[in-house]
Design an enzyme around this catalytic site. Structure first.
Site, PDB file in Angstrom:
ATOM      1  CD  GLU A  30     -12.870 -79.518 -49.361  1.00 53.82           C
ATOM      2  OE1 GLU A  30     -11.912 -80.316 -49.427  1.00 53.82           O
ATOM      3  OE2 GLU A  30     -13.805 -79.514 -50.169  1.00 53.82           O
ATOM      4  CE  LYS A  91      -9.891 -87.361 -52.487  1.00 53.65           C
ATOM      5  NZ  LYS A  91     -10.379 -87.767 -53.823  1.00 53.65           N
ATOM      6  CB  VAL A 111     -16.606 -83.218 -47.669  1.00 54.89           C
ATOM      7  CG1 VAL A 111     -17.913 -83.130 -46.884  1.00 54.89           C
ATOM      8  CG2 VAL A 111     -16.527 -82.100 -48.710  1.00 54.89           C
ATOM      9  CG  ASP A 143     -15.180 -94.018 -56.743  1.00 55.19           C
ATOM     10  OD1 ASP A 143     -15.356 -93.583 -55.585  1.00 55.19           O
ATOM     11  OD2 ASP A 143     -14.316 -93.553 -57.508  1.00 55.19           O
ATOM     12  CB  SER A 145     -17.591 -89.655 -51.919  1.00 53.11           C
ATOM     13  OG  SER A 145     -16.852 -88.893 -50.999  1.00 53.11           O
ATOM     14  CB  ALA A 146     -15.702 -91.699 -47.133  1.00 48.55           C
ATOM     15  CG  ASP A 147     -17.104 -86.329 -49.080  1.00 43.10           C
ATOM     16  OD1 ASP A 147     -16.166 -86.651 -48.335  1.00 43.10           O
ATOM     17  OD2 ASP A 147     -16.981 -85.549 -50.056  1.00 43.10           O
ATOM     18  CE  LYS A 164     -15.723 -83.098 -56.165  1.00 43.97           C
ATOM     19  NZ  LYS A 164     -15.669 -82.678 -54.789  1.00 43.97           N
TER      20      LYS A 164
HETATM   21  N1  PSU Z   1     -14.995 -79.435 -53.784  1.00 37.36           N
HETATM   22  C1  PSU Z   1     -14.246 -78.828 -54.733  1.00 37.36           C
HETATM   23  N2  PSU Z   1     -13.045 -79.418 -55.051  1.00 37.36           N
HETATM   24  C2  PSU Z   1     -12.594 -80.569 -54.428  1.00 37.36           C
HETATM   25  C3  PSU Z   1     -13.399 -81.198 -53.445  1.00 37.36           C
HETATM   26  C4  PSU Z   1     -14.584 -80.584 -53.169  1.00 37.36           C
HETATM   27  O1  PSU Z   1     -14.644 -77.777 -55.268  1.00 37.36           O
HETATM   28  O2  PSU Z   1     -11.498 -81.035 -54.730  1.00 37.36           O
HETATM   29  C5  PSU Z   1     -12.920 -82.470 -52.733  1.00 37.36           C
HETATM   30  C6  PSU Z   1     -13.611 -82.567 -51.371  1.00 37.36           C
HETATM   31  O3  PSU Z   1     -12.608 -82.600 -50.408  1.00 37.36           O
HETATM   32  C7  PSU Z   1     -14.392 -83.858 -51.401  1.00 37.36           C
HETATM   33  C8  PSU Z   1     -13.537 -84.680 -52.315  1.00 37.36           C
HETATM   34  O4  PSU Z   1     -14.559 -84.417 -50.130  1.00 37.36           O
HETATM   35  O5  PSU Z   1     -13.212 -83.729 -53.351  1.00 37.36           O
HETATM   36  C9  PSU Z   1     -14.267 -85.894 -52.804  1.00 37.36           C
HETATM   37  O6  PSU Z   1     -13.344 -86.874 -53.170  1.00 37.36           O
HETATM   38  P1  PSU Z   1     -13.828 -88.376 -53.448  1.00 37.36           P
HETATM   39  O7  PSU Z   1     -14.762 -88.260 -54.616  1.00 37.36           O
HETATM   40  O8  PSU Z   1     -12.567 -89.139 -53.773  1.00 37.36           O
HETATM   41  O9  PSU Z   1     -14.489 -88.867 -52.202  1.00 37.36           O
HETATM   42 MN    MN Z   2     -13.974 -92.311 -54.458  1.00 40.89          MN
END
Ligand code: PSU
Ligand code: MN
Length: 305
Positions: A30, A91, A111, A143, A145-147, A164
């Site tokens: 990614e 992003k 992701v 909140d 994530s769409a992941d 995370k």
């Molecule tokens: N893994 C990491 N650092 C990052 C991410 C993942 O070590 O920055 C990113 C990935 O691209 C993941 C995104 O999809 O953070 C998630 O963002 P959000 O929580 O806004 O969906």
């Molecule tokens: Mn989010």
């Protein structure tokens, strides 16, 4: 998107195209981690090193990003380095990848968006750091994530160090279970927590070998089960920051995010940046180590497939 109608918008880097045509192993990577996850120049160095690890592991790396509206499956060294230096990259997740293509913009793929692009290109394995998930306080902020939705619908194996640890890991596991996403601890019974080898939660499933992961994926395909598999691969012991120590840093970062009213897409990059600051760069070192560790495993899985 289907592969046929998407083709005019996609550039497949020649080494990746050759490997795919010959049925050789390819690992997707990614790029939000490059554009929003780490500061320059560490981001560019990390991205280059991870590609090298995948090559040394006998697979072809395909870093995915959108550059000037083109969906790139694999970047040249110059493209990758230039992306690492782009300070105003978008992003991009499922919601905005089409916008970036239509408006000829440049962005790092999360992701979710990387899974979409990898699947169109026919890549089955993807290495990242940690996936997005259910944020702490999601019962108020909504909140999530769409992941997680992407894992439920797109058949790509995602190799991560778990969700995370800034997230609510328990709720993230619950949503994944509801959406039918298998979560596999690699060689561990306990769910890892990104910077830490252990969380307070059990890994729903456990496998010990890349061959077993490959066979699990093939079996799910044969059974007609949709969606991907999340592999949770603990960070190597020498690089970890223990969970009880991380908890303090995460709490402080969260407080800062609240005080400064950080919301939406900005939350994850803000928290990662804040924790880097609080730990004096130690969290970044661990983040890089776990991505490298995931790249190594992803190459093994790609070969086993
Ligand atoms: N893994 C990491 N650092 C990052 C991410 C993942 O070590 O920055 C990113 C990935 O691209 C993941 C995104 O999809 O953070 C998630 O963002 P959000 O929580 O806004 O969906
Ligand atoms: Mn989010």
């Amino acid at each position: 998107m289907t592969p046929e109608t998407a083709r005019p918008f996609i550039d497949i880097h020649p080494p990746v195209a050759e490997a795919l045509a010959a049925g050789r192993p390819v690992v997707a990577l990614e790029s939000t981690i490059i554009t929003h996850g780490m500061p320059y120049p560490d981001n560019g160095a990390m991205a280059a090193k991870v590609e090298r690890i995948i090559m040394d592991g006998g697979a072809v790396p395909a870093t995915i990003a959108v550059i000037d509206g083109r969906i790139k499956i694999g970047l040249s060294d110059a493209e990758r380095e230039s992306l690492a230096m782009t300070s105003d990259a978008m992003k991009l997740s499922r919601a905005d990848i089409g916008f970036a293509v239509a408006q000829k913009r440049t962005g790092g793929t999360t992701v979710a968006a990387t899974m979409i692009a990898a699947h169109i290109a026919g890549i089955k394995v993807f290495a990242t750091g940690g996936i997005g998930g259910v944020h702490k306080g999601a019962e108020k902020s909504f909140d999530i994530s769409a992941d997680l939705d992407e894992l439920a619908r797109t058949p790509v194996i995602v190799v991560s160090a778990g969700a995370k640890a800034i997230l609510d890991i328990e709720k993230t596991l619950e949503v994944l279970e509801t959406r039918g996403v298998p979560v596999v601890g690699y060689g561990c019974e306990t769910m890892p927590a990104f910077w830490s080898r252990q969380s307070r939660f059990r890994a729903p499933l456990t496998l010990h070998a890349p061959q077993d992961i490959a066979q699990f994926h093939r079996t799910r395909q044969a059974l007609g089960l949709d969606g991907g598999i999340l592999i949770a691969n603990p960070v190597p012991q020498n690089d970890e920051i223990p969970a009880d120590e991380m908890a303090g840093y995460i709490g402080a970062a969260q407080k800062a995010a609240e005080t400064q009213n950080v919301t939406g897409k900005a939350v994850t990059p803000f928290l990662l940046g804040k924790i880097l600051e609080i730990t004096g760069g130690r969290s970044l070192k661990t983040n890089i180590a776990l991505v490298e560790n995931n790249a190594r495993l992803a190459a093994e899985i790609a070969k086993a497939l």
